[in-house]
Design a protein around this motif. Sequence first.
Motif, PDB file in Angstrom:
ATOM      1  N   TRP A  49       0.834  -1.206   0.000  1.00 47.41           N
ATOM      2  CA  TRP A  49       0.000   0.000   0.000  1.00 47.41           C
ATOM      3  C   TRP A  49       0.870   1.259   0.000  1.00 47.41           C
ATOM      4  O   TRP A  49       0.582   2.222  -0.715  1.00 47.41           O
ATOM      5  CB  TRP A  49      -0.945  -0.001   1.198  1.00 47.41           C
ATOM      6  CG  TRP A  49      -2.085  -0.956   1.024  1.00 47.41           C
ATOM      7  CD1 TRP A  49      -2.147  -2.241   1.461  1.00 47.41           C
ATOM      8  CD2 TRP A  49      -3.317  -0.702   0.347  1.00 47.41           C
ATOM      9  NE1 TRP A  49      -3.350  -2.810   1.098  1.00 47.41           N
ATOM     10  CE2 TRP A  49      -4.086  -1.891   0.416  1.00 47.41           C
ATOM     11  CE3 TRP A  49      -3.857   0.399  -0.300  1.00 47.41           C
ATOM     12  CZ2 TRP A  49      -5.360  -1.996  -0.140  1.00 47.41           C
ATOM     13  CZ3 TRP A  49      -5.132   0.294  -0.850  1.00 47.41           C
ATOM     14  CH2 TRP A  49      -5.855  -0.900  -0.771  1.00 47.41           C
ATOM     15  N   GLU A  52       2.336   1.941  -3.392  1.00 45.41           N
ATOM     16  CA  GLU A  52       1.308   2.400  -4.330  1.00 45.41           C
ATOM     17  C   GLU A  52       0.914   3.849  -4.043  1.00 45.41           C
ATOM     18  O   GLU A  52       0.250   4.488  -4.854  1.00 45.41           O
ATOM     19  CB  GLU A  52       0.061   1.514  -4.255  1.00 45.41           C
ATOM     20  CG  GLU A  52       0.233   0.157  -4.887  1.00 45.41           C
ATOM     21  CD  GLU A  52       0.426   0.212  -6.383  1.00 45.41           C
ATOM     22  OE1 GLU A  52      -0.262   1.002  -7.067  1.00 45.41           O
ATOM     23  OE2 GLU A  52       1.276  -0.552  -6.883  1.00 45.41           O
ATOM     24  N   GLN A  63     -12.558   1.624  -4.306  1.00 43.58           N
ATOM     25  CA  GLN A  63     -11.137   1.342  -4.167  1.00 43.58           C
ATOM     26  C   GLN A  63     -10.934  -0.169  -4.120  1.00 43.58           C
ATOM     27  O   GLN A  63     -11.531  -0.862  -3.309  1.00 43.58           O
ATOM     28  CB  GLN A  63     -10.578   1.971  -2.879  1.00 43.58           C
ATOM     29  CG  GLN A  63      -9.093   1.713  -2.678  1.00 43.58           C
ATOM     30  CD  GLN A  63      -8.613   2.188  -1.320  1.00 43.58           C
ATOM     31  OE1 GLN A  63      -9.152   1.779  -0.289  1.00 43.58           O
ATOM     32  NE2 GLN A  63      -7.627   3.072  -1.315  1.00 43.58           N
ATOM     33  N   GLY A  64     -10.088  -0.678  -5.002  1.00 41.63           N
ATOM     34  CA  GLY A  64      -9.817  -2.116  -5.022  1.00 41.63           C
ATOM     35  C   GLY A  64      -9.075  -2.577  -3.781  1.00 41.63           C
ATOM     36  O   GLY A  64      -8.165  -1.908  -3.303  1.00 41.63           O
ATOM     37  N   LYS A  65      -9.507  -3.699  -3.251  1.00 43.30           N
ATOM     38  CA  LYS A  65      -8.856  -4.337  -2.108  1.00 43.30           C
ATOM     39  C   LYS A  65      -8.833  -5.823  -2.434  1.00 43.30           C
ATOM     40  O   LYS A  65      -9.855  -6.489  -2.388  1.00 43.30           O
ATOM     41  CB  LYS A  65      -9.619  -4.051  -0.820  1.00 43.30           C
ATOM     42  CG  LYS A  65      -9.679  -2.570  -0.474  1.00 43.30           C
ATOM     43  CD  LYS A  65     -10.771  -2.288   0.542  1.00 43.30           C
ATOM     44  CE  LYS A  65     -10.949  -0.807   0.767  1.00 43.30           C
ATOM     45  NZ  LYS A  65     -11.701  -0.142  -0.297  1.00 43.30           N
ATOM     46  N   TYR A  66      -7.668  -6.347  -2.729  1.00 46.12           N
ATOM     47  CA  TYR A  66      -7.537  -7.716  -3.237  1.00 46.12           C
ATOM     48  C   TYR A  66      -6.988  -8.643  -2.164  1.00 46.12           C
ATOM     49  O   TYR A  66      -6.095  -8.267  -1.404  1.00 46.12           O
ATOM     50  CB  TYR A  66      -6.607  -7.719  -4.452  1.00 46.12           C
ATOM     51  CG  TYR A  66      -7.157  -6.910  -5.594  1.00 46.12           C
ATOM     52  CD1 TYR A  66      -7.867  -7.534  -6.607  1.00 46.12           C
ATOM     53  CD2 TYR A  66      -6.986  -5.532  -5.656  1.00 46.12           C
ATOM     54  CE1 TYR A  66      -8.388  -6.800  -7.662  1.00 46.12           C
ATOM     55  CE2 TYR A  66      -7.503  -4.788  -6.702  1.00 46.12           C
ATOM     56  CZ  TYR A  66      -8.200  -5.428  -7.697  1.00 46.12           C
ATOM     57  OH  TYR A  66      -8.721  -4.705  -8.730  1.00 46.12           O
ATOM     58  N   PHE A  92     -11.710  -9.706  -5.861  1.00 40.98           N
ATOM     59  CA  PHE A  92     -12.007  -8.305  -5.579  1.00 40.98           C
ATOM     60  C   PHE A  92     -13.494  -8.225  -5.248  1.00 40.98           C
ATOM     61  O   PHE A  92     -14.320  -8.800  -5.943  1.00 40.98           O
ATOM     62  CB  PHE A  92     -11.695  -7.462  -6.818  1.00 40.98           C
ATOM     63  CG  PHE A  92     -12.241  -6.069  -6.750  1.00 40.98           C
ATOM     64  CD1 PHE A  92     -11.590  -5.110  -6.004  1.00 40.98           C
ATOM     65  CD2 PHE A  92     -13.396  -5.721  -7.411  1.00 40.98           C
ATOM     66  CE1 PHE A  92     -12.077  -3.818  -5.937  1.00 40.98           C
ATOM     67  CE2 PHE A  92     -13.896  -4.441  -7.355  1.00 40.98           C
ATOM     68  CZ  PHE A  92     -13.227  -3.488  -6.616  1.00 40.98           C
ATOM     69  N   PRO A 106      -3.386  -3.578  -2.713  1.00 44.68           N
ATOM     70  CA  PRO A 106      -3.969  -2.531  -3.552  1.00 44.68           C
ATOM     71  C   PRO A 106      -4.153  -2.917  -5.016  1.00 44.68           C
ATOM     72  O   PRO A 106      -4.932  -2.275  -5.714  1.00 44.68           O
ATOM     73  CB  PRO A 106      -2.969  -1.383  -3.411  1.00 44.68           C
ATOM     74  CG  PRO A 106      -1.669  -2.047  -3.111  1.00 44.68           C
ATOM     75  CD  PRO A 106      -2.029  -3.247  -2.295  1.00 44.68           C
ATOM     76  N   THR A 107      -3.435  -3.934  -5.475  1.00 44.78           N
ATOM     77  CA  THR A 107      -3.554  -4.354  -6.874  1.00 44.78           C
ATOM     78  C   THR A 107      -3.558  -5.878  -6.960  1.00 44.78           C
ATOM     79  O   THR A 107      -3.002  -6.571  -6.099  1.00 44.78           O
ATOM     80  CB  THR A 107      -2.391  -3.838  -7.740  1.00 44.78           C
ATOM     81  OG1 THR A 107      -1.167  -4.452  -7.303  1.00 44.78           O
ATOM     82  CG2 THR A 107      -2.268  -2.321  -7.677  1.00 44.78           C
ATOM     83  N   ARG A 108      -4.186  -6.375  -8.002  1.00 46.75           N
ATOM     84  CA  ARG A 108      -4.200  -7.812  -8.244  1.00 46.75           C
ATOM     85  C   ARG A 108      -2.772  -8.326  -8.483  1.00 46.75           C
ATOM     86  O   ARG A 108      -2.396  -9.386  -8.005  1.00 46.75           O
ATOM     87  CB  ARG A 108      -5.090  -8.110  -9.444  1.00 46.75           C
ATOM     88  CG  ARG A 108      -5.205  -9.574  -9.768  1.00 46.75           C
ATOM     89  CD  ARG A 108      -6.056  -9.792 -11.017  1.00 46.75           C
ATOM     90  NE  ARG A 108      -6.166 -11.201 -11.267  1.00 46.75           N
ATOM     91  CZ  ARG A 108      -7.278 -11.900 -11.167  1.00 46.75           C
ATOM     92  NH1 ARG A 108      -8.401 -11.294 -10.826  1.00 46.75           N
ATOM     93  NH2 ARG A 108      -7.291 -13.177 -11.396  1.00 46.75           N
ATOM     94  N   LYS A 109      -1.994  -7.545  -9.206  1.00 47.11           N
ATOM     95  CA  LYS A 109      -0.615  -7.939  -9.510  1.00 47.11           C
ATOM     96  C   LYS A 109       0.206  -8.124  -8.227  1.00 47.11           C
ATOM     97  O   LYS A 109       0.921  -9.113  -8.071  1.00 47.11           O
ATOM     98  CB  LYS A 109       0.030  -6.885 -10.413  1.00 47.11           C
ATOM     99  CG  LYS A 109       1.420  -7.209 -10.855  1.00 47.11           C
ATOM    100  CD  LYS A 109       1.957  -6.134 -11.788  1.00 47.11           C
ATOM    101  CE  LYS A 109       3.398  -6.421 -12.163  1.00 47.11           C
ATOM    102  NZ  LYS A 109       3.938  -5.365 -13.030  1.00 47.11           N
TER     103      LYS A 109
END
Length: 129
Positions: A49, A52, A63-66, A92, A106-109
């Motif tokens: 986080w 990012e 907001q994406g949270k993965y 997600f 914060p990201t899928r990656k």
Amino acid sequence: MKHLATFEAAAKTIGLDPTQLPIVSHLPESMQKAPVALFKLSVISAAAWLKEGVKIDWNNRSQGKYFAWWKMRSEDNSVGSASGFSFGDSYFDHSTSFVGSRLVFPTRKALEYVAKKHYALYRDIYVID
């Protein structure tokens, strides 16, 4: 993603001393791995986080949270990547959570990298040997 490659790198990213782990010696030996693994993954998530440049906003549904979605199987007594405990996917969701908030990314990656790179830490949380 060097800042997520190791717990030590993640700890340094957020300004923590990686040698200072939670004290778990008062717990039964069979219960000592899980809290340390949770701490380490929480630190790795915080580093993701921070890099990012965003903070988790639980009131922001856009907001994406993965988080990692793991599959437990009981076909045999083994637990490993071929059977038992396996990383299945990332997920997600906008309105519900099936995982502790410290384990979101914060990201899928970033999540997929961490889930594969730090499989042993997830296993220490979820599997009782």
